[in-house]
Design a protein around this motif. Structure first.
Motif, short mmCIF file in Angstrom:
data_model
loop_
_atom_site.label_atom_id
_atom_site.label_comp_id
_atom_site.label_asym_id
_atom_site.label_seq_id
_atom_site.Cartn_x
_atom_site.Cartn_y
_atom_site.Cartn_z
N GLY A 121 0.82 -1.21 0.00
CA GLY A 121 0.00 0.00 0.00
C GLY A 121 0.85 1.25 0.00
O GLY A 121 0.59 2.19 -0.77
N LEU A 122 1.86 1.30 0.86
CA LEU A 122 2.75 2.46 0.87
C LEU A 122 3.44 2.62 -0.48
O LEU A 122 3.59 3.73 -0.98
N GLY A 123 3.85 1.49 -1.04
CA GLY A 123 4.51 1.53 -2.35
C GLY A 123 3.59 2.08 -3.43
O GLY A 123 4.01 2.85 -4.29
N MET A 124 2.31 1.72 -3.37
CA MET A 124 1.35 2.21 -4.36
C MET A 124 1.18 3.72 -4.26
O MET A 124 0.88 4.37 -5.25
N PHE A 125 1.37 4.27 -3.08
CA PHE A 125 1.29 5.72 -2.88
C PHE A 125 2.65 6.38 -3.10
O PHE A 125 2.78 7.59 -2.92
N ASP A 177 5.25 6.35 -1.35
CA ASP A 177 5.77 6.93 -0.09
C ASP A 177 5.50 8.43 -0.01
O ASP A 177 6.20 9.16 0.67
N ASP A 178 4.47 8.89 -0.71
CA ASP A 178 4.14 10.32 -0.76
C ASP A 178 3.21 10.68 0.40
O ASP A 178 2.03 10.34 0.39
N VAL A 179 3.76 11.36 1.40
CA VAL A 179 3.00 11.70 2.61
C VAL A 179 1.80 12.58 2.27
O VAL A 179 0.70 12.39 2.82
N ASP A 180 1.96 13.55 1.38
CA ASP A 180 0.84 14.42 1.01
C ASP A 180 -0.29 13.64 0.35
O ASP A 180 -1.46 13.87 0.63
N LEU A 181 0.07 12.71 -0.50
CA LEU A 181 -0.94 11.88 -1.16
C LEU A 181 -1.66 10.99 -0.14
O LEU A 181 -2.89 10.82 -0.20
N LEU A 182 -0.91 10.45 0.81
CA LEU A 182 -1.53 9.65 1.87
C LEU A 182 -2.47 10.49 2.72
O LEU A 182 -3.55 10.02 3.10
#
Length: 79
Positions: free
Chosen positions: A57-61, A63-68
């Motif tokens: 899941g983190l990889g799909m994002f 590692d973008d904190v703003d996107l998370l």
């Protein structure tokens, strides 16, 4: 010990130490499922052990904190 991601004895030792420190549980959900080494793809820093699902899941994002954060806002707004 360096925490840069490498597929070697150093990585195995990191896994062993981290597994003990985390009591064999994912750092996000706490489940003792198939744990993998989570690392930063930019600099290779090994952050900890996550279950496969949360690591992916983190990889799909990316590692973008703003996107998370946006994903969290979305989920909260649709309750």
């Amino acid at each position: 010990m360096s925490r840069r991601y490498q597929i070697n004895e150093q990585r195995k030792e990191f896994y062993r130490q981290q597994y003990l420190a985390q009591e064999g549980r994912c750092m996000i959900c706490g489940n003792p499922e198939r744990l993998v080494v989570d690392h930063n793809h930019e600099d290779g820093y090994m952050r900890g052990l996550l279950c496969y699902k949360h690591n992916a899941g983190l990889g799909m994002f990316g590692d973008d904190v703003d996107l998370l954060r946006k994903a969290i806002e979305y989920l909260e707004s649709t309750k």
